[in-house]
Design a protein around this motif. Sequence first.
Motif, PDB file in Angstrom:
ATOM      1  N   GLN A 194       0.847  -1.184   0.000  1.00 16.82           N
ATOM      2  CA  GLN A 194       0.000   0.000   0.000  1.00 16.82           C
ATOM      3  C   GLN A 194       0.879   1.231   0.000  1.00 16.82           C
ATOM      4  OE1 GLN A 194      -1.999  -1.049   3.728  1.00 16.82           O
ATOM      5  NE2 GLN A 194      -1.004   0.699   4.717  1.00 16.82           N
ATOM      6  N   ARG A 195       0.298   2.335  -0.427  1.00 19.18           N
ATOM      7  CA  ARG A 195       1.058   3.589  -0.434  1.00 19.18           C
ATOM      8  C   ARG A 195       0.129   4.733  -0.060  1.00 19.18           C
ATOM      9  NH1 ARG A 195      -0.442   5.929  -5.334  1.00 19.18           N
ATOM     10  NH2 ARG A 195      -1.069   4.431  -6.961  1.00 19.18           N
ATOM     11  N   GLN A 196       0.703   5.706   0.573  1.00 19.54           N
ATOM     12  CA  GLN A 196      -0.067   6.894   0.927  1.00 19.54           C
ATOM     13  C   GLN A 196      -0.164   7.749  -0.323  1.00 19.54           C
ATOM     14  OE1 GLN A 196      -1.231   7.247   4.245  1.00 19.54           O
ATOM     15  NE2 GLN A 196      -2.578   8.812   3.378  1.00 19.54           N
ATOM     16  N   ALA A 197      -1.258   7.630  -1.040  1.00 19.76           N
ATOM     17  CA  ALA A 197      -1.405   8.294  -2.345  1.00 19.76           C
ATOM     18  C   ALA A 197      -1.687   9.785  -2.203  1.00 19.76           C
ATOM     19  CB  ALA A 197      -2.524   7.624  -3.137  1.00 19.76           C
ATOM     20  N   ILE A 198      -2.532  10.122  -1.249  1.00 23.37           N
ATOM     21  CA  ILE A 198      -2.868  11.530  -0.991  1.00 23.37           C
ATOM     22  C   ILE A 198      -2.829  11.748   0.514  1.00 23.37           C
ATOM     23  CG2 ILE A 198      -4.272  11.705  -3.074  1.00 23.37           C
ATOM     24  CD1 ILE A 198      -6.767  11.437  -1.312  1.00 23.37           C
ATOM     25  N   SER A 199      -2.879  12.977   0.938  1.00 18.55           N
ATOM     26  CA  SER A 199      -2.758  13.247   2.369  1.00 18.55           C
ATOM     27  C   SER A 199      -4.005  12.791   3.120  1.00 18.55           C
ATOM     28  CB  SER A 199      -2.551  14.742   2.607  1.00 18.55           C
ATOM     29  OG  SER A 199      -3.753  15.455   2.376  1.00 18.55           O
ATOM     30  N   PRO A 200      -3.841  12.328   4.352  1.00 22.19           N
ATOM     31  CA  PRO A 200      -5.010  11.951   5.163  1.00 22.19           C
ATOM     32  C   PRO A 200      -6.000  13.101   5.317  1.00 22.19           C
ATOM     33  CG  PRO A 200      -2.984  11.147   6.177  1.00 22.19           C
ATOM     34  CD  PRO A 200      -2.578  12.046   5.048  1.00 22.19           C
ATOM     35  N   LEU A 201      -5.478  14.349   5.371  1.00 21.31           N
ATOM     36  CA  LEU A 201      -6.361  15.497   5.529  1.00 21.31           C
ATOM     37  C   LEU A 201      -7.249  15.675   4.304  1.00 21.31           C
ATOM     38  CD1 LEU A 201      -7.255  17.921   7.182  1.00 21.31           C
ATOM     39  CD2 LEU A 201      -5.403  19.256   6.113  1.00 21.31           C
ATOM     40  N   THR A 202      -6.676  15.506   3.115  1.00 22.62           N
ATOM     41  CA  THR A 202      -7.475  15.603   1.893  1.00 22.62           C
ATOM     42  C   THR A 202      -8.584  14.553   1.902  1.00 22.62           C
ATOM     43  OG1 THR A 202      -5.674  16.501   0.546  1.00 22.62           O
ATOM     44  CG2 THR A 202      -7.428  15.350  -0.620  1.00 22.62           C
TER      45      THR A 202
END
Length: 621
Positions: free
Chosen positions: A517-525
């Motif tokens: 898995q990868r952090q594709a976009i910010s958690p805030l977004t």
Amino acid sequence: MSGLQAVVKRKLLRSLYFAFDLAVMGAVLVLAGLFYVHEYGETVVNRHSEKLILQESSIVAAADGTVLRRIPLPESGYRMKAELEEMPALLVDTFLAVEDRRFYSHQGLDYKGIARAFFNNALQMQVSEGGSSITQQLARNLFLNRDKNMLRKLNEASIALALEKRLSKHDILQLYLNQIYMGEGQYGIKAAAEHYFGVTQLKELDIMQIAALAAIPKGPSIYNPADNSGLSVKRRELVLSLMWKQGLITHEEMKAAVKEKYQPPSIVRERLIGASYIDAALTEASQRTGKSKRDLQTGGYTIVTGMNTAAQRALEEAFQNPNLFPPDGKDQQVEAAMAMLDHRTGDVVALTGGRNPSTGNLNRAVVDARQPGSAFKPIIDYGPALESGLYTPDSVLPDRKTAYGSYKPENLNGVYRGQTTMKIALQQSINAPAVWLLKQVGISKARGFAAKLGIDLPKEDNNLSIALGGLHTGVSPLKMAQAYSVFASGGVFREAHTVRQVIDPKGHVLYTYNAGQRQAISPLTAERMTGMLQSVVDEGTGKKARLNRPVAGKTGTTQLDLPGISSKANRDLWFVGYTPEWTAAVWMGFDRTDKDNFMTAGSGMAAALFSTVMSNAMEAR
């Protein structure tokens, strides 16, 4: 010497010469026949050695291990292979007693059996009895047809001799017991044992069941235990008698087995589900393993999928309800497709490519062919804007009629507010702010954001019309669900997949999904997008998607836009959304939208279908 003696002498010499010629010709024919028998079989076996590797039905299983489908072989039957060591000795000995008592003492041809068959055929003046050994039967079944003529018998004998040179007795017998046709589409002992008796471990077969299996090859259509004519019972009793006479069982065991009644397996055969899903899984398994789909179908593999059977049944049951779909067109049925993901793992839990899916049909759930309309706005407009850090859900955006060169987008109802917040613009699916926002963020950055969600747009989509979901080739429900799953999982991308594992016939794992898995976009977004999409369902265009749990999502509609057709005519209806557990995308429309086949219903129908399927699936899981 008298004239008479000379005549007699000449006749005698002619007779001798004729006899000599016949002898020479006979010898030549015998030598030619021996050469043919030797060479033909060797040639056939060498040229077609792949036939010695039997095809075996592969299995597609659900996430919980439930067998979804045994894939039929090209001859429309099923085979499960078994090692000779898996088979009880009594079964092997019984088949030898019935089919070829001298199997271990001949080299492929049982001359005593052939002589007996020749004598009986001569009495009946026709080829009615074969006298074939097990090796000959294997030769015929693998390499020849079933015609009864002398050339075929000669070829059969030739191949049998070649097989005996190439393979051990163990391998020949194992091939035979796995290859032989056992009636009702079953090939081999193991498939037949499970089909007729529900027995998966061959050593659990009892005496009656063994006799019943050994009775089948003589006439698979009339001697299988499921036959109701009574012929199978008589044949089984004959085999039991032979087993006793050969000392394989006692007289008491024979009598007990004769009294035993056949009971078909008490397996409840449920309606087959997942035709579209299985097609998608086979395609994915082929891509992941490098093996052809045909090899995967006939190689005895086990393909473990991520399907949740409760969710798949809920989906397919809903798709059978015509009340959940817009009215059909003049000459087409309204079609639909849906893909459901567990965004916590990436598993595709359910999928269908149509309202009446079948194997090999168009799988609309995975084909990039439909315009997503406003359902694309979170992916291409609002998501990139939030990720830029320059905008929040409360940011004020202009809502004015604006032309961008030749591109002149309009709000659907013709109403313009002057300005509105991003949250309200998404909630009410207002077009003008969405296009303006894409222009500010930039098409390049927006396309890069979409790519992080799994949607790579071609160069033809370098234009502002993508702001409203106007794409060059379109997108599939599976890709839309994949994209929204990133919002659902706190910005983490987990690749949507139907296949968890592929296991070969020997139990070796050929492929396992790497749960990277990868952090594709910010958690805030992701958090802010989820909040806005929840307001779409709670107060905006997606109200019909509501459930008794939090739901976030977005509707999408593309208009038909044909001259002379009502402006209310639609081409595509979408809803894409998610709960804390699952993400799903629904599409509705016609395969060919035209003046006679279009929808006047809105995307609320897609939202309602989402609600029905998700509600029933979660209740049943």
